[in-house]
Design a protein around this motif. Structure first.
Motif, PDB file in Angstrom:
ATOM      1  N   ARG A 148       0.859  -1.183   0.000  1.00 37.52           N
ATOM      2  CA  ARG A 148       0.000   0.000   0.000  1.00 37.52           C
ATOM      3  C   ARG A 148       0.892   1.228   0.000  1.00 37.52           C
ATOM      4  O   ARG A 148       1.915   1.279   0.705  1.00 37.52           O
ATOM      5  CB  ARG A 148      -0.899   0.025   1.232  1.00 37.52           C
ATOM      6  N   THR A 149       0.552   2.213  -0.780  1.00 35.40           N
ATOM      7  CA  THR A 149       1.326   3.444  -0.811  1.00 35.40           C
ATOM      8  C   THR A 149       0.381   4.625  -0.954  1.00 35.40           C
ATOM      9  O   THR A 149      -0.838   4.454  -1.020  1.00 35.40           O
ATOM     10  CB  THR A 149       2.362   3.408  -1.964  1.00 35.40           C
ATOM     11  N   ARG A 150       0.961   5.820  -0.979  1.00 40.50           N
ATOM     12  CA  ARG A 150       0.144   7.001  -1.213  1.00 40.50           C
ATOM     13  C   ARG A 150       1.010   8.076  -1.843  1.00 40.50           C
ATOM     14  O   ARG A 150       2.234   8.104  -1.659  1.00 40.50           O
ATOM     15  CB  ARG A 150      -0.506   7.496   0.076  1.00 40.50           C
ATOM     16  N   THR A 151       0.374   8.945  -2.583  1.00 40.69           N
ATOM     17  CA  THR A 151       1.055  10.099  -3.165  1.00 40.69           C
ATOM     18  C   THR A 151       1.009  11.271  -2.189  1.00 40.69           C
ATOM     19  O   THR A 151       0.156  11.332  -1.302  1.00 40.69           O
ATOM     20  CB  THR A 151       0.401  10.513  -4.485  1.00 40.69           C
ATOM     21  N   ALA A 152       1.926  12.200  -2.361  1.00 42.43           N
ATOM     22  CA  ALA A 152       1.901  13.418  -1.551  1.00 42.43           C
ATOM     23  C   ALA A 152       0.693  14.267  -1.949  1.00 42.43           C
ATOM     24  O   ALA A 152       0.226  14.220  -3.091  1.00 42.43           O
ATOM     25  CB  ALA A 152       3.188  14.201  -1.751  1.00 42.43           C
ATOM     26  N   PRO A 153       0.185  15.080  -1.031  1.00 40.75           N
ATOM     27  CA  PRO A 153      -0.942  15.961  -1.369  1.00 40.75           C
ATOM     28  C   PRO A 153      -0.536  17.026  -2.383  1.00 40.75           C
ATOM     29  O   PRO A 153       0.653  17.292  -2.600  1.00 40.75           O
ATOM     30  CB  PRO A 153      -1.307  16.593  -0.018  1.00 40.75           C
TER      31      PRO A 153
END
Length: 522
Positions: A148-153
């Motif tokens: 699982r990952t996420r991008t910066a806002p």
């Protein structure tokens, strides 16, 4: 001690086993991920599992992130090749918006080449800012675990961020339970501040057996990194969130300083190049950090919307040799020499330019060694660590002064290295204790290094350093929560690491209010 997670419940989102998902199995929770890693592909007649080292992501941007894996069906092979053939292997990857991979948004193919230890660094672009994604890899009929990952806002976005940071994980010193507990926090971002692995050979005092000799060659470093990556608790932490990584000394050799080894070694530069190569191969880094011989561009800046700038520093590659023979010194005029530097001139200018051009609510230095002044000798005498910023006083004071006299709204320093939890207020000049505060420093203890720890309060050192507000000698990590109005820091500790299964508690919590660079007990 009280566990502050009671007031901040964990949202245990599912993380998949990629192989199981490909066969239509349901999702499993994060704690179950590592427990099932060894069972993928069993009895299927497929080739040996090439994904024994797990998956990772890192260096998130608003539009993308780095996805990492390394193929190694025999991960701890002495030749460092992980049981892989001497040829390029095609690897497919995919990114989805859901853990079941029914909503795949991107997929592609790359090659794992022997020149890079059959590692894979995919720099995905075109993703939505501030979004959660799931990813996995496929090759030769095998499917990796899912991460699982996420991008910066998006730029300017405030919002909030739960971030954990850690340091100093000696495989032989104990079990990586702290990594598992950190993964169970489900943070949006993880920082590792150095000593990810240790170069030492096995010791009779080790809790777990370290493979191979002291690391000196590329094969040695690859084998050592692989042994660490086979740890299921570490794999779980890598799979749960994107990481920002920076090294300290033990990724190469204890207390090295630029081109100067700890002990005379005519082959040190070859050793340094091998260590850099293996570090890149085993971390989710962008191609801009790919080493060129003995050089590697590792200091960099990651913006988390308008909430935080993470200035990730390198205090090893450009520093002057430690003053006065290293160690802890009472009298060392050399440490005040204004020409001495722990960052090098170019990186110092980069840091200060970043301070003068920031618009973030919080400016965070992610770095290795104790930044604030710290007299480690209780009583009337004084003693300072020459390997820390106290050995480079003028360099430290210039950066602290810039932090307090620039566009930095809230300056924060995050530190590892010392195997203890500490909290301190940074002075504009420590030679003048009444000078205005420039920021705050939070120091994480080790994951395992120095074993279980003790209940020593170190009160004599605290009494001699009134700007230092907290000390704890237990293993663990630090959990932070950034918002537009405040930063909360929880010092997470484990009672032991020489046995498996320790639970985590909060030893102390501090709050820094927006615009007020002082520490307040939560």
């Amino acid at each position: 001690m009280s566990d502050s997670s009671a007031s901040e419940p964990v949202n245990r989102r599912a993380v998949l086993l990629g192989g199981a998902a490909a066969l239509g199995a349901t999702a499993v929770g994060a704690p179950a991920l590592a427990d099932n890693l060894g069972r993928r592909g069993a009895g299927t007649g497929r080739l040996a599992d090439p994904f024994t080292l797990g998956v990772a992501s890192g260096d998130p941007l608003p539009s993308g992130v780095v996805l990492w894996t390394r193929l190694a069906p025999e991960p701890t092979a002495e030749d460092g090749r992980g049981g892989m053939p001497d040829k390029a292997i095609p690897v497919h990857w995919e990114v989805a918006e859901d853990e079941n991979f029914k909503e795949v948004v991107q997929r592609g193919k790359t090659e794992a080449v022997p020149e890079l230890g059959h590692s894979v660094h995919v720099e995905v672009e075109g993703l939505r800012p501030g979004a959660e994604y799931f990813y996995r890899f496929r090759t030769r009929g095998e499917v990796s675990p899912a991460g699982r990952t996420r991008t910066a806002p998006a730029p300017g976005t405030l919002g909030e961020l739960t971030m954990c940071f850690a340091s100093c994980s000696h495989y032989g010193a104990g079990y990586f339970t702290a990594y598992r507990r950190m993964a169970e926090e489900e943070p949006g971002l993880i920082l590792h501040l150095g000593d990810y692995q240790y170069e030492y050979p096995a010791s009779e005092d080790d809790v777990r057996t370290v493979l191979g000799p002291e690391t000196r060659t590329l094969a040695n470093y690859r084998q050592r990194h692989a042994q660490y990556k086979t740890d299921q608790d570490l794999q779980l932490a890598h799979s749960i969130a994107p990481w920002l990584v920076i090294w300290d000394d033990h990724e190469a050799e204890n207390n090295w300083a630029d081109e100067v080894p700890e002990q005379p070694d005519p082959n040190f530069l070859e050793r340094r190049a091998a260590a850099f190569q293996a570090y890149y191969e085993n971390m989710p880094l962008r191609s801009t950090s790919k080493p060129r011989g003995i050089d590697m561009q590792l200091y960099r800046r990651i913006q988390w919307g308008g909430l935080a700038n993470f200035h990730m520093l390198d205090t090893r590659q450009y520093r002057d040799d430690q003053a006065c023979g290293d160690g802890y010194n009472v009298e060392c005029p050399e440490r005040f020499d204004p020409k001495r530097s722990i960052t090098g001139d170019k990186q110092e200018r980069w840091i200060i330019d970043g301070f003068h051009n920031t618009s973030a609510r919080w400016d965070v230095l992610g770095q290795q060694v104790f930044f604030s002044q710290l007299d480690l000798t209780p009583g009337s005498e004084e003693g300072y660590n020459m390997d820390a910023w106290d050995g480079y006083v003028a360099n430290r004071d210039r950066i602290a002064h810039a932090m307090g006299n620039s566009k930095v709204r809230n300056g924060v320093v995050l530190t590892g290295d010392v195997h203890r939890h500490w909290a301190a207020e940074i002075k504009d000049s420590h030679d003048h204790p009444d000078s205005k505060p420039a920021g705050t420093e939070f120091v994480t203890t080790s994951i395992t290094s120095f074993g279980d720890g003790s209940d020593d309060t170190n009160q004599g050192v605290l009494d001699d350093n009134p700007h230092v507000k907290f000390y704890k000698d237990r293993r663990g990590y630090v959990r932070t929560k950034f918002t537009g109005s405040r930063l909360r820091t929880d010092y997470r500790v484990l009672p032991y690491v020489t046995r498996k299964g320790a639970q985590v508690e909060t030893a102390a919590s501090f709050v820094v209010e927006d615009g007020d660079p002082t520490l307040h007990r939560a």
